[in-house]
Each structure stands twice: as structure tokens, then as C-alpha cells.
Design a protein around this motif. Sequence first.
Motif, PDB file in Angstrom:
ATOM      1  N   ALA A 630     -11.946 -11.413  28.562  1.00 52.07           N
ATOM      2  CA  ALA A 630     -12.023 -10.375  27.974  1.00 52.07           C
ATOM      3  C   ALA A 630     -13.149 -10.548  26.935  1.00 52.07           C
ATOM      4  O   ALA A 630     -12.933 -11.312  26.040  1.00 52.07           O
ATOM      5  N   GLN A 631     -14.252  -9.731  26.840  1.00 56.58           N
ATOM      6  CA  GLN A 631     -15.432  -9.833  25.678  1.00 56.58           C
ATOM      7  C   GLN A 631     -14.754  -9.371  24.480  1.00 56.58           C
ATOM      8  O   GLN A 631     -14.903 -10.097  23.354  1.00 56.58           O
ATOM      9  N   LEU A 633     -11.932  -9.072  21.964  1.00 54.43           N
ATOM     10  CA  LEU A 633     -10.743  -9.736  21.701  1.00 54.43           C
ATOM     11  C   LEU A 633      -9.859  -9.058  21.369  1.00 54.43           C
ATOM     12  O   LEU A 633      -8.581  -8.818  21.550  1.00 54.43           O
ATOM     13  N   GLY A 634     -10.038  -8.050  20.297  1.00 54.68           N
ATOM     14  CA  GLY A 634      -9.121  -7.007  19.783  1.00 54.68           C
ATOM     15  C   GLY A 634      -8.565  -6.354  20.746  1.00 54.68           C
ATOM     16  O   GLY A 634      -7.268  -5.940  20.949  1.00 54.68           O
ATOM     17  N   GLU A 635      -9.269  -5.750  21.709  1.00 52.05           N
ATOM     18  CA  GLU A 635      -8.615  -4.746  22.813  1.00 52.05           C
ATOM     19  C   GLU A 635      -7.931  -5.621  23.603  1.00 52.05           C
ATOM     20  O   GLU A 635      -6.997  -5.279  24.239  1.00 52.05           O
ATOM     21  N   ALA A 636      -8.267  -6.920  24.025  1.00 48.74           N
ATOM     22  CA  ALA A 636      -7.506  -7.803  24.844  1.00 48.74           C
ATOM     23  C   ALA A 636      -6.113  -8.244  24.131  1.00 48.74           C
ATOM     24  O   ALA A 636      -5.021  -8.175  24.669  1.00 48.74           O
ATOM     25  N   ILE A 637      -6.034  -8.230  22.992  1.00 53.51           N
ATOM     26  CA  ILE A 637      -4.845  -8.322  22.180  1.00 53.51           C
ATOM     27  C   ILE A 637      -4.113  -7.299  22.193  1.00 53.51           C
ATOM     28  O   ILE A 637      -2.588  -7.383  22.294  1.00 53.51           O
ATOM     29  N   ALA A 638      -4.654  -6.075  22.133  1.00 56.58           N
ATOM     30  CA  ALA A 638      -3.702  -4.896  22.128  1.00 56.58           C
ATOM     31  C   ALA A 638      -3.165  -4.749  23.689  1.00 56.58           C
ATOM     32  O   ALA A 638      -1.924  -4.451  23.785  1.00 56.58           O
ATOM     33  N   GLN A 639      -4.159  -4.858  24.578  1.00 56.07           N
ATOM     34  CA  GLN A 639      -3.504  -4.740  25.956  1.00 56.07           C
ATOM     35  C   GLN A 639      -2.268  -5.683  26.343  1.00 56.07           C
ATOM     36  O   GLN A 639      -1.571  -5.696  26.955  1.00 56.07           O
ATOM     37  N   ALA A 640      -2.555  -7.135  25.855  1.00 52.45           N
ATOM     38  CA  ALA A 640      -1.631  -8.221  25.891  1.00 52.45           C
ATOM     39  C   ALA A 640      -0.205  -7.559  25.223  1.00 52.45           C
ATOM     40  O   ALA A 640       0.954  -8.168  25.783  1.00 52.45           O
ATOM     41  N   ARG A 641      -0.367  -7.184  24.135  1.00 51.33           N
ATOM     42  CA  ARG A 641       0.851  -6.670  23.439  1.00 51.33           C
ATOM     43  C   ARG A 641       1.735  -5.472  24.308  1.00 51.33           C
ATOM     44  O   ARG A 641       2.674  -5.279  24.403  1.00 51.33           O
ATOM     45  N   THR A 642       0.562  -4.596  24.907  1.00 56.08           N
ATOM     46  CA  THR A 642       1.298  -3.469  25.769  1.00 56.08           C
ATOM     47  C   THR A 642       2.026  -4.204  26.947  1.00 56.08           C
ATOM     48  O   THR A 642       3.008  -3.721  27.295  1.00 56.08           O
ATOM     49  N   LEU A 643       1.346  -5.282  27.685  1.00 59.73           N
ATOM     50  CA  LEU A 643       1.943  -5.626  28.692  1.00 59.73           C
ATOM     51  C   LEU A 643       3.327  -6.533  28.395  1.00 59.73           C
ATOM     52  O   LEU A 643       4.175  -6.557  29.179  1.00 59.73           O
ATOM     53  N   GLN A 644       3.336  -7.122  27.087  1.00 54.61           N
ATOM     54  CA  GLN A 644       4.352  -7.861  26.591  1.00 54.61           C
ATOM     55  C   GLN A 644       5.593  -6.767  26.326  1.00 54.61           C
ATOM     56  O   GLN A 644       6.982  -7.074  26.840  1.00 54.61           O
ATOM     57  N   ASP A 673      -0.901 -16.059  25.839  1.00 52.40           N
ATOM     58  CA  ASP A 673      -1.379 -17.072  24.745  1.00 52.40           C
ATOM     59  C   ASP A 673      -2.935 -17.532  24.902  1.00 52.40           C
ATOM     60  O   ASP A 673      -3.255 -17.768  23.838  1.00 52.40           O
ATOM     61  N   ALA A 674      -3.396 -17.402  26.050  1.00 48.14           N
ATOM     62  CA  ALA A 674      -4.872 -17.533  26.204  1.00 48.14           C
ATOM     63  C   ALA A 674      -5.586 -16.449  25.512  1.00 48.14           C
ATOM     64  O   ALA A 674      -6.672 -16.899  24.831  1.00 48.14           O
ATOM     65  N   VAL A 675      -5.302 -15.353  25.495  1.00 49.93           N
ATOM     66  CA  VAL A 675      -5.639 -14.339  24.617  1.00 49.93           C
ATOM     67  C   VAL A 675      -5.935 -14.544  23.363  1.00 49.93           C
ATOM     68  O   VAL A 675      -6.641 -14.303  22.460  1.00 49.93           O
TER      69      VAL A 675
END
Length: 924
Positions: A630-631, A633-644, A673-675
Motif C-alpha cells: 500500500a502507498q 502507510l497511514g491508511e495501511a496501518i489503520a486497516q491493519a489495526r482494523t483487521l487485528q 508486521d510488514a505494514v
Amino acid sequence: MHAVRCSRAVAPAHRLEFACFYPRTSNAIPMNWFPGLPRGTKTPSGSDASRRAKAGGGQAERLRALIAQGSEAERRAHENELGQALARGDGTLLATDSEAVVGAAVCHAEDNSLALQWMERLQDEARLAEVAIGARSAQLRFAAAQRLSDGALLERVAAGTRERDKRVHRHCSEILRSRIEHADRAQRASELQASLEALVDAPPPLAATRLAQAERSVQALGDCAEAAPCREQLARLYARMRDESETLRQLHRSAERADALAAETAAEPWPIADRLGPWRDELAALEAANAALPSWTQVGASARALQEALAALGTRLRELEQDLERHSACESFLSAQDGDPDPAAWDALPKPRHAAARKMLETKWTSRLQQSHAQREAARNAAVAAEKSKPKPALDLAAMQKALFALEQALAQGRTAEAERAEARIEHLLGALTAPRGLDARWKRARSELVRLRGWARWGSTQAHDQLIAHAEKDLAEPMEIEALAQAIARFREEWKRLDASGAAPRAQWERFDALMEKAYQPVAAHRAAQAAEQQKTRAAREAQLAQWEAWIRALDWAQADWRAVERKRAEMLAAWHSGARAGFRDERALRKRFDPLVAELEARLAEARSAETARRQALIDQAEALREAQDLGEAIAQARTLQAKWRDEAGSAYLGRRKDEVLWKKFRAACDAVFARRDAQRAERAAQSEQVVQARRALLKTLEDALAAPKAGEIEAALAQFQAAWKSAAALPREAAGDLERQARQITQRASERMGALKLERHAARYTVLAQKAQLAERVEEAAAAGSDAAQALAQAREAWAVLPALAADAERALAKRLEAASSASPESLAQGLAQRAQLLLELELALDLPSPAAHAEARRTRQLLRLKERFASGGGAAETPAQMLTRCYATPAAADTEQAERLAIVQRKLVEMENRASRKPG
């Protein structure tokens, strides 16, 4: 002069009275003497009529009337005015006048003799204190002060007369100071008495240092009455210490005598019959003396060594007594041997352990054997000669040799039956003939061996069966578990069968064994019957449990099932089944056929639920994998937290198993973790930098810790200084590691300081040890010379030992070497003279080091102390010899060996080592 405490707590009524007594005249006390009285306070005056009546002759009567009628404030004012009027002579002091009037009259009186008469009526010390402060006459002030005893009033008077009346001030101050000193002395005496009582209650032996310190404290009290009980208690303690010292010396003397007696008994003299009685008496005396000692002497190392020595002596004497008894028994045995001696009886006879006694007995026994052998040999020769004179029939020598060889082979292999057949063959061949000498000897040996083998076979079989019965009786009498008992019974019966194979037991022996086994088997039979009944109950319980589980499974709604509850129920079923009591083998197989299908159905349902949960988690993993590139990074981190959150909150109740759950979680976590990789990289970089700082600090700690192994204090000190400089200049530590590393730094710095102190202490102590060793070498040569022995040889040996020891300081080395060279010319007179000189030097050392001297030298110590004071005053305090130089001179003085002086010298050495060690620790 000590400062006098002054109390400022003056009652308000007294302040007002003082203001009334002393109007503002040239000699009146200023108002600032009484801090509690406000500035500007004026003396209350009476009514206009009383002021107008002052000059009249009836003024005193009018004032008394006003006093009787007025208020409290007016009464005090009128009493002051009445006192002033009486002091001026306007009236006469009446017996009914109050002490306030008398005090005011005394303060303002100009006639001292009359004022002294008036003052005798004053009983209140507060009024006397007012007179001592405010009276016009110094004589009156001092007379009033002399009657004061209250401490607070004395403080008031001392403060009020500081600048006005030095005599009164000095009198009150001295009384107060005397009281303070008396109270302080009483307090110190009480504390000292308590400490002395603690010493009385302290377990023996008393410490000489504590007693010396207490004596100095008692001396500091002086000759006051409070110190008398302390002196008496101190005298009793010194008497107790002397008794304890004598007890310890008695203990040491007993230990020395025990060692000497042990050396005598260990020397193994023989014969010991005459010595054994005195040794036994001396041991009894030592044991009685040790038993008579107080119980506190039995806990130290010396007491333990003495007890061990006495126990060893007792054991040694008992061994010697046993040796003497064994020797007597052996002598009696040898004396009773008239015919052929019995070697077996001699071998079975206990021999003494003493080497000399044993050798003597063996010599006698050998001589007796040789004599018996000679007699037998003579008889045998006579028999052979007689046999040779008879005619000899022919003998089949080949058959005889063959049969004899077969007999020997059977005996060697333990085959009794073959040996008996060979024996019969030989007896048939011999008949009445006699075999040749060589064959006859072989035949006799073989026959005696066969007889022995037969006896052993019969005896061995009977003994083996008896031993088996005894073993069974013993083992079966012990409590044991039922199964172990059944196995033991089977094992004993098998062993009986094995023994019967080599020789059947008698019938009585078998009946005894069988009865024992039957009786022992009764608990086993009862247990197995009970076990069968219990298994029947277990089968019924298991069938009821299976019925409950089958009903629960039939009633379960699988669409709405709580899979975790199903999982727990399955685990409970398995645990209950495997941990419960078991029925018989056949019953257990039938019950298992009902239980296994129930478990299989549960496992199939759980497998379906696990598959659904696995698919859900795999979908979340795929979504997390898509966020890797994902380009934003902030949005990717937010989505990763949602998935968690979904992974955690939407999880089903199915349990996938630890391994599979970990595999799926690792995949999901790796995708998430890659995010966070870029943020983690920054954190890792900061952590690496912090770790480098921590490792650098740890390397400093390791370097300093390695330096602690250095043999010299200077090396450790240099390493410590280098460490402290490097530690201070190093980069700042991270917060999480700072506390631990700083604590380690403090600990290792403390260890370095302790190590340096220990090395310095060893260095100081080693110097004095070498000094004492060299003095001891010279002392040995002096003792040899004084005793008339070979002093030259002793001197040569001393020089060899001297060369091995380390060198001392130049002055000490020269002084000790001089003593060694002159040691060969020593005489008893010179050594006795040197002993006296050393005694004086020891007193000097103990005085210089503030060490206690033995009670026997107390008078000499006091004399020497007074002489030192005179010398110091006479010489004006010139340069004095140091204690270390005095100790060297003491060791350099030729003198005979003395145990007391050696102990005192050892105490002086320890004191000097402590002083030098403390001095070396001081900065600069």
C-alpha cells in the motif's frame, strides 16, 4: 563558664506585680527584662483619695482598707504601694500583711537589717525570686537568691541579674550548672550501669576490650557518688574475667596434657600392662576436670578439640585394653596346647592389633607348629619303616591311576555322583592293599575332599531350604501391597521348586513352608474377591455415565453449538473415561464399543467447525497480505489495526488446535508486521544504538571486574580511577537499562574498594608476621645457647630459614639480624633480663595503643603511665617513638619464651594492622 538556660515563662500576674514593685527610677529594672509585659504598660494607680493620702500618717491603714475592698488589679496595685510606703517608714509591717506586701517592702527597703527580718516571712520562692532580681540592696538580692531551690526560678533570676548583679548571677548559674552536671553525670552513670548489667548478663567469656572501654567510662565519671555502684560492678566484672581467663587456661592445660597423653599412647609401647592403669587414671582425671568446667567453655573450638581428644584417648585405651585381653587369651591358648595344635582354633582366636604383641604371639605359634610337625614327621617315618618291613601284594597301578584321575576330575567339577563311583572303583582295586606313597597321598586328599563335598551337599540343601523359609517369614511379615505380596508368594514357591531339583527337602520342612505360603496368601485371596465385586460396581457406574453422555449428544443443537463448550465436554469425557476405575477385561471391551462412537461423532462435528473458522481467518490473512504494498502507510496501518480487531473480536468458538492456530496467527502477524516494517526499522535503529551504549558500559564493568584479580592494591586503584573517568565520560544510558547498570557500577566499585582494603590489610599483617617469625628464629638459637645445646647448629638452621623469609624494612631487618647474630652467646640471666625489658616495652605499647593490660600488670601500668606524663611535661613533648618502632624493638630484644607476652604481642600486632589499615583508607 557554661551558659545558663533561662526560662521566659513568667506568669502574667507576676509580670504585673514586677511592674508595680519597680517604678521607673534610676535603679529600677527596665521593662524589657519581662518580654511578656507589653511596652508602655503603666503602674495602676489607686483612687484619687489614696493618692492624696500618701503623705498622711494614716496612709498604711488606708491602703490596707483599699486592699480589702478593691478588685484584683487594684488590690495588687495597692499592695505594691503599701510595700513602698512601709519601706519608706510610713507605717509598720503587720502579721496580717500578705507576702506581696512583704516582697514589695523588701525590694524598696533601704535598711538592710530590717529588710532581712521582713524577708524571713517570705516562704513563696516566686516572691524570693522577685526580691533576688529587683531588691535595691545587693545584700538582699544575694540573701534571697541563696534561699531559692526551684530550677525555673533560678533560671529566671540568673537571666534577670546577668548585667545587674554578677554575684547573684554567678551564684544561680553555678547552682544550675552544678545541677546540670549532676543530672548529666547521673544519666551517664545510669547508662553505664545499664551497660555493665548487660555485660553481667552477657554470655562468657567477657570481651576485654568492652571491659576496658567500660573502665574508661567509669574513670571519666570521677569520684562522684553516682560512680560508686559502677566501680563495684566493674570490680566484679574484672573478677569474673579473671576467673574466666583462669578457666580458659585450665582448659588449654587439659588440652595440652591430652595431646601429650595421646602421643604417649600412640607410640605403641609393649608391654602396656603396667602403663595402662596410670593412663586410665589420667584420662579419668582429665574427663573429670573437663566435666567440672562451666558449660560456656564447651562451645568453643578449644573445647571441641579437647572433647575430641578425650574421646580419641578413650577409644585408644579401650583398644589397648582389648589388645591386652586378646594377648592374654592367645597366651592361655598356647599354654593349653599339649598335643597337636589346632590351626582353625588359632585362626579363629582374635589377635591383638598391636604389632609387637602380634609378632611375639606369631613367633610362639610358629615355634609350636614346628615342634608338632617334627613330632608328626617322626611318627610317620616310624610307620613307613614298619610298613616297608611287611610283604606287599600286587596292585593294578594303571587302573588305580585312571580311577584316581577320574575321582579328582569329578571333585574339581563338583559332580558328587561321579566322584562316588570313582571312589567305589578305587576301594575295589585296593582291597587290603596299600597304594604307593604318591598315589596314596593323592587318594587320601581326594577322599577327604569327597567327604567334605558330601557334607556340604547335604548341609547346603537343608540350609538353603531353611534360609528360604526364614527369608519368606521375614519378608512376608513386613507390610506390603497386595500385588507385591502375591508376586512374593509366587517367587518363593518357584525358588522352592528350584532348590528341590538339586535335593528334595524333608517332609516336615515342606509342610512348614507350605503352611507359611497358605497363610500369607489369605489377604491376596480376600483382596481379589473384593476386587471382583468392585469391578462389578464399576461396570454399572460406567454404563450410567455412558447413558448420560448419549442423552447430552442427542439433545445438542449443532447449528447454535458453543464449540468451546463442546471441546471442553469432549475433554471431560476422555479424562473421566481414562481416569475412572476400570471394570474387568471383557466388560471394559464392551463398554469401549459404546464410548468410541460418541467421541467420534464429537470429533466430526468439531472438525466442521474448525474448517469454517480456518476459512474466516484465511480471508483475513489474504486482506492483510494485500496491504503489504500500500502507498498510503497511514491508511495501511489503520486497516491493519482494523483487521487485528476483527481477528480478535470476530473469532468463533471453535478451537483449531495449538499448532494450526499458531501457523495461521504467524501468517497474519507476518502480513501485519510488514505494514509496520518502516516504523519498526526506525525503532530497531534506536534500539541498536542504545544496545551499543549498554554494551560499552558492560565492557567497562567487565574490565574493572577482571582488574579485581590483580595482586596489588595500586593496580586495582589505577583500574578503578580509569573506570570512573570512562564511566563519567561515556554516552548516556537508555532509561530501561540505566538503573541496573548504575547499580552494578556501584556494587563493583564497592567490591574494588573492599578488595583494595583487604590487600592493604594483608600487606600490613604480612610484615608483622615476618617480624615475629624472624624473632622466633633468634629465640630458638637463644634457647639452645642458654640450655647448653649445640647453638652453632641451631644458628645455621635459623640462617637457612631466615634466608627464605622476605626482607623487612632496613631498620627492622638490621635490629632482628643483630639479635640473631648475638643469639648464640645468650645466657639464662640475659634472657631473663630481656624478658623484663620486653615487659616494660609491652606496657609502653599497650599505653600508646590504648590497649588493656593483664590484671597482674595493673600497678606497673599505672606507675608507667604517671612516669610517661612526667617525662612528657619535662621534655616539652619532643618526637616520640612510634608503636611500630616500639614493636620492632620489642622483637629485637633477646628474651626467653613467654606465653603471656606472646599473646599480648599478638594483640598489639592486630591493633597496629587495624590502625595502619584505617590510615591507608583515609584520603590524601
